[in-house]
Scaffold this active site. Sequence first.
Site, PDB file in Angstrom:
ATOM      1  N   ARG A 115       0.807  -1.075  -0.064  1.00  0.00           N
ATOM      2  CA  ARG A 115       0.062   0.045   0.206  1.00  0.00           C
ATOM      3  C   ARG A 115       0.855   1.096   0.074  1.00  0.00           C
ATOM      4  O   ARG A 115       1.833   1.164   0.891  1.00  0.00           O
ATOM      5  CB  ARG A 115      -1.009   0.064   1.341  1.00  0.00           C
ATOM      6  CG  ARG A 115      -2.030  -1.030   1.229  1.00  0.00           C
ATOM      7  CD  ARG A 115      -3.194  -0.510   0.092  1.00  0.00           C
ATOM      8  NE  ARG A 115      -4.220  -1.556  -0.025  1.00  0.00           N
ATOM      9  CZ  ARG A 115      -4.484  -2.282  -0.888  1.00  0.00           C
ATOM     10  NH1 ARG A 115      -3.382  -2.836  -1.417  1.00  0.00           N
ATOM     11  NH2 ARG A 115      -5.427  -3.364  -0.943  1.00  0.00           N
ATOM     12  N   GLU A 156      -2.616   7.377  -4.977  1.00  0.00           N
ATOM     13  CA  GLU A 156      -2.919   6.671  -6.273  1.00  0.00           C
ATOM     14  C   GLU A 156      -4.370   6.835  -6.547  1.00  0.00           C
ATOM     15  O   GLU A 156      -4.676   6.698  -7.749  1.00  0.00           O
ATOM     16  CB  GLU A 156      -2.606   5.375  -6.344  1.00  0.00           C
ATOM     17  CG  GLU A 156      -3.443   4.247  -5.103  1.00  0.00           C
ATOM     18  CD  GLU A 156      -2.940   2.930  -5.222  1.00  0.00           C
ATOM     19  OE1 GLU A 156      -1.883   2.562  -5.080  1.00  0.00           O
ATOM     20  OE2 GLU A 156      -4.138   2.146  -5.288  1.00  0.00           O
ATOM     21  N   HIS A 204      -0.750  -0.236  -9.712  1.00  0.00           N
ATOM     22  CA  HIS A 204      -1.472  -1.289  -8.954  1.00  0.00           C
ATOM     23  C   HIS A 204      -2.243  -2.322  -9.778  1.00  0.00           C
ATOM     24  O   HIS A 204      -3.183  -2.491  -9.962  1.00  0.00           O
ATOM     25  CB  HIS A 204      -2.773  -0.419  -8.251  1.00  0.00           C
ATOM     26  CG  HIS A 204      -3.094  -1.231  -7.083  1.00  0.00           C
ATOM     27  ND1 HIS A 204      -3.373  -0.395  -5.884  1.00  0.00           N
ATOM     28  CD2 HIS A 204      -3.029  -2.456  -6.634  1.00  0.00           C
ATOM     29  CE1 HIS A 204      -3.509  -1.249  -4.876  1.00  0.00           C
ATOM     30  NE2 HIS A 204      -3.482  -2.556  -5.150  1.00  0.00           N
TER      31      HIS A 204
HETATM   32  P1  NAI Z   1      -1.546 -11.135   5.255  1.00  0.00           P
HETATM   33  O1  NAI Z   1      -2.552 -10.661   6.184  1.00  0.00           O
HETATM   34  O2  NAI Z   1      -1.513 -12.627   4.941  1.00  0.00           O
HETATM   35  O3  NAI Z   1      -0.117 -10.676   5.758  1.00  0.00           O
HETATM   36  C1  NAI Z   1       0.122  -9.547   6.153  1.00  0.00           C
HETATM   37  C2  NAI Z   1       1.395  -9.782   7.359  1.00  0.00           C
HETATM   38  O4  NAI Z   1       1.805  -8.588   7.468  1.00  0.00           O
HETATM   39  C3  NAI Z   1       0.886 -10.581   8.703  1.00  0.00           C
HETATM   40  O5  NAI Z   1       1.778 -11.660   8.761  1.00  0.00           O
HETATM   41  C4  NAI Z   1       0.935  -9.637   9.606  1.00  0.00           C
HETATM   42  O6  NAI Z   1       1.499 -10.258  10.783  1.00  0.00           O
HETATM   43  C5  NAI Z   1       2.083  -8.705   9.075  1.00  0.00           C
HETATM   44  N1  NAI Z   1       2.260  -7.381  10.009  1.00  0.00           N
HETATM   45  C6  NAI Z   1       0.931  -6.680  10.472  1.00  0.00           C
HETATM   46  N2  NAI Z   1       1.575  -5.620  10.896  1.00  0.00           N
HETATM   47  C7  NAI Z   1       2.995  -5.609  10.682  1.00  0.00           C
HETATM   48  C8  NAI Z   1       4.018  -4.562  11.186  1.00  0.00           C
HETATM   49  N3  NAI Z   1       3.548  -3.610  12.105  1.00  0.00           N
HETATM   50  N4  NAI Z   1       5.293  -5.057  10.658  1.00  0.00           N
HETATM   51  C9  NAI Z   1       5.481  -5.855   9.833  1.00  0.00           C
HETATM   52  N5  NAI Z   1       4.522  -6.906   9.315  1.00  0.00           N
HETATM   53  C10 NAI Z   1       3.163  -6.658   9.641  1.00  0.00           C
HETATM   54  O7  NAI Z   1      -1.574 -10.281   3.977  1.00  0.00           O
HETATM   55  P2  NAI Z   1      -1.290 -10.512   2.504  1.00  0.00           P
HETATM   56  O8  NAI Z   1      -2.593 -11.178   1.640  1.00  0.00           O
HETATM   57  O9  NAI Z   1       0.097 -11.148   2.355  1.00  0.00           O
HETATM   58  O10 NAI Z   1      -1.242  -9.193   1.701  1.00  0.00           O
HETATM   59  C11 NAI Z   1      -0.155  -8.122   2.181  1.00  0.00           C
HETATM   60  C12 NAI Z   1      -0.871  -6.833   1.716  1.00  0.00           C
HETATM   61  O11 NAI Z   1      -0.372  -6.643   0.225  1.00  0.00           O
HETATM   62  C13 NAI Z   1      -1.991  -6.485   1.748  1.00  0.00           C
HETATM   63  O12 NAI Z   1      -2.327  -5.834   3.002  1.00  0.00           O
HETATM   64  C14 NAI Z   1      -2.382  -5.492   0.668  1.00  0.00           C
HETATM   65  O13 NAI Z   1      -2.157  -3.980   1.375  1.00  0.00           O
HETATM   66  C15 NAI Z   1      -1.336  -5.546  -0.316  1.00  0.00           C
HETATM   67  N6  NAI Z   1      -1.771  -6.322  -1.479  1.00  0.00           N
HETATM   68  C16 NAI Z   1      -1.554  -5.625  -2.766  1.00  0.00           C
HETATM   69  C17 NAI Z   1      -2.013  -6.261  -3.942  1.00  0.00           C
HETATM   70  C18 NAI Z   1      -1.608  -5.563  -5.227  1.00  0.00           C
HETATM   71  O14 NAI Z   1      -2.220  -5.574  -6.267  1.00  0.00           O
HETATM   72  N7  NAI Z   1      -0.449  -4.590  -5.398  1.00  0.00           N
HETATM   73  C19 NAI Z   1      -2.990  -7.050  -3.990  1.00  0.00           C
HETATM   74  C20 NAI Z   1      -3.134  -7.774  -2.609  1.00  0.00           C
HETATM   75  C21 NAI Z   1      -2.811  -7.376  -1.549  1.00  0.00           C
END
Ligand code: NAI
Length: 345
Positions: free
Chosen positions: A247, A276, A308
């Site tokens: 993000r 964005e 994105h």
């Molecule tokens: P997820 O929920 O499986 O993993 C997120 C991880 O971040 C978790 O392990 C959590 O413990 C960790 N986390 C939480 N707070 C944190 C902190 N302060 N410091 C470090 N790590 C922390 O989510 P997933 O599916 O891996 O997605 C991650 C992000 O990717 C989403 O939140 C979304 O913003 C982004 N995304 C981007 C896309 C794109 O098209 N560019 C598409 C899908 C998701």
Amino acid sequence: MIKVAFFSVKPYDEDIFNAHINSANSKDTERGLSRDKLQASYFTYPLNEHTAISCQGFDAVCVFVNDEVNKATLTTLAKLGIKHVALRCAGFNNVDVKAAKTLAIAVTRVPAYSPETVAEHTLALMLTLNRKTHKAYNRVKEGNFSLDGLMGFTLHNKTVGIIGSGKIGQAVIRILTGFGCNILCYDPAPCQKLIDLGVRYTTLEDLFVSSQIVSLHCPLTHATEHIINAKSLALMPKGVMLINTSRGGLVDDKAVIHALKQGHLGYLGLDVYERESELFFSDHSQDIIQDDTFQRLLTFPNVLVTGHQGFFTHEALNEIANTTLKNIHSCANGCLKTTGENWVR
Ligand code: NAI
């Protein structure tokens, strides 16, 4: 009939959702199921506090990453009897979840449509920036076979710092392990499976100091907003590569521009940008873009920005449509609990 208003809709959204809705409706008819049919209305404009009024007569809304589902938007939705906000994405930083709860509006999302899809785009940014295939493509087309300025570095044996080792972070780690990279992770909730595989968790400071590539895969929260700032950039080694496919708000653009101008930040790959919503997902090729920070970023030869598109594959879009429609049916039938992990509480 479940009436759903879809916002920020692009032609590909409409095509894929219509295909899934029509197929589900005809399967229900074939099997003699009397499940409520879903009727979709597609709006190209975003949902926000000004457009929420157009939800009159609907049961649910379906939104994407840049719709503004804040308290004011939700208050209007609640007055119009909307019971459900269905996000057709994973992140939910654009929804005031607390306000939705108070107003008894359910919020669902698609937490895991295809982590590999975003992970592969992350690698595309890393490899393009490093080996400069985007520049080579243009040069060779013009008959210029000079290699000057195209030198990259070997990924094998490099240390990559992964911030956020959830589904996407883990998919990135799997790919990078294949490249022979050393992985460092920072996550407040470490994953035992990764530790067993030999991945080392460390402090955020150590990750910044020790990584040649830093890749962001954590959600945008109060704790992670501008996690990349002047202080964290100063800790990173000169020439570091920074990749953000998570993000935009994770990165302080001004600090990043300063680090690029100093020659400290060696490479920057972005699929997301803090402001964005005013730019991405639309054609602005004939417009004068007013965002000077964004325009400045584009002037650097070592910056690569995509709009994105990390999620944008056939497989991921099908999975998104499938899960979103399941979420809508579950909520409409009062089976919110069956949405499990998809239900944002
Ligand atoms: P997820 O929920 O499986 O993993 C997120 C991880 O971040 C978790 O392990 C959590 O413990 C960790 N986390 C939480 N707070 C944190 C902190 N302060 N410091 C470090 N790590 C922390 O989510 P997933 O599916 O891996 O997605 C991650 C992000 O990717 C989403 O939140 C979304 O913003 C982004 N995304 C981007 C896309 C794109 O098209 N560019 C598409 C899908 C998701």
